[in-house]
Design an enzyme around this catalytic site. Structure first.
Site, PDB file in Angstrom:
ATOM      1  N   CYS A  17       1.234   7.512   1.963  1.00 26.46           N
ATOM      2  CA  CYS A  17       2.037   6.363   2.409  1.00 26.46           C
ATOM      3  C   CYS A  17       2.907   5.821   1.264  1.00 26.46           C
ATOM      4  O   CYS A  17       2.387   5.271   0.290  1.00 26.46           O
ATOM      5  CB  CYS A  17       1.081   5.297   2.935  1.00 26.46           C
ATOM      6  SG  CYS A  17       1.803   3.674   3.195  1.00 26.46           S
ATOM      7  N   CYS A  47       2.565   2.102   0.598  1.00 30.21           N
ATOM      8  CA  CYS A  47       1.256   1.863  -0.028  1.00 30.21           C
ATOM      9  C   CYS A  47       1.337   2.101  -1.533  1.00 30.21           C
ATOM     10  O   CYS A  47       0.782   1.329  -2.326  1.00 30.21           O
ATOM     11  CB  CYS A  47       0.189   2.782   0.572  1.00 30.21           C
ATOM     12  SG  CYS A  47      -0.115   2.560   2.328  1.00 30.21           S
TER      13      CYS A  47
END
Length: 117
Positions: free
Chosen positions: A30, A33
Site C-alpha cells: 500500500c 501506508c
C-alpha cells in the site's frame, strides 16, 4: 517508543489496557501506508505515554474483518479499552497530532455514558 506489532493473539490485551492505543492498519503493498508510516513513527517517538500499534492487514485478515477495515491505511484510536476514533486515509502529521490531543481531552465518563444510551 517503537511501534508494537499487533496480532490476533495480542490485540485485545493491548487494546483493553488503560490509556491510549493508536492502531495503524496497513499493508506492505500500500503506497499511502508507506507514506503514513514515517508520520506514525515520529509520533510514536514523540508520545512515549501512548501505545502505537501496527496491524498488517495481509498477515492479520481476521482483525481487519473484525473491525470492518475496508480501506488502508486506517487509523484507530482506543482509550481505556473503547474505540473512540477510526478513519481511513494517510493523515498529515498535524492532523494526527490533533487527533491525539482530542483523544487525550476526552471525558471518558461522558463517553461511556453516551455509549450506554
Amino acid at each position: 517508543m517503537a511501534t508494537v506489532t499487533l496480532t490476533a493473539e495480542n490485540f485485545d490485551q493491548v487494546a483493553q489496557a488503560d490509556g491510549i492505543v493508536l492502531v495503524d492498519f496497513w499493508a506492505e503493498w500500500c503506497g499511502p501506508c508507506k507514506r503514513f508510516a514515517p508520520v506514525f513513527e515520529r509520533s510514536a517517538n514523540k508520545h512515549q505515554d501512548i501505545v502505537f500499534g501496527k496491524v498488517d492487514t495481509d498477515a492479520e485478515p481476521e482483525l481487519s474483518q473484525r473491525f470492518g477495515i475496508r480501506s488502508i491505511p486506517t487509523l484507530m484510536a482506543i482509550r481505556d479499552g473503547m474505540i473512540v476514533f477510526a478513519e481511513p486515509g494517510a493523515l498529515p502529521e498535524s492532523v494526527l497530532e490533533n487527533v491525539i490531543e482530542q483523544v487525550r481531552g476526552l471525558d471518558m465518563d461522558d463517553v461511556r455514558r453516551r455509549a450506554e444510551s
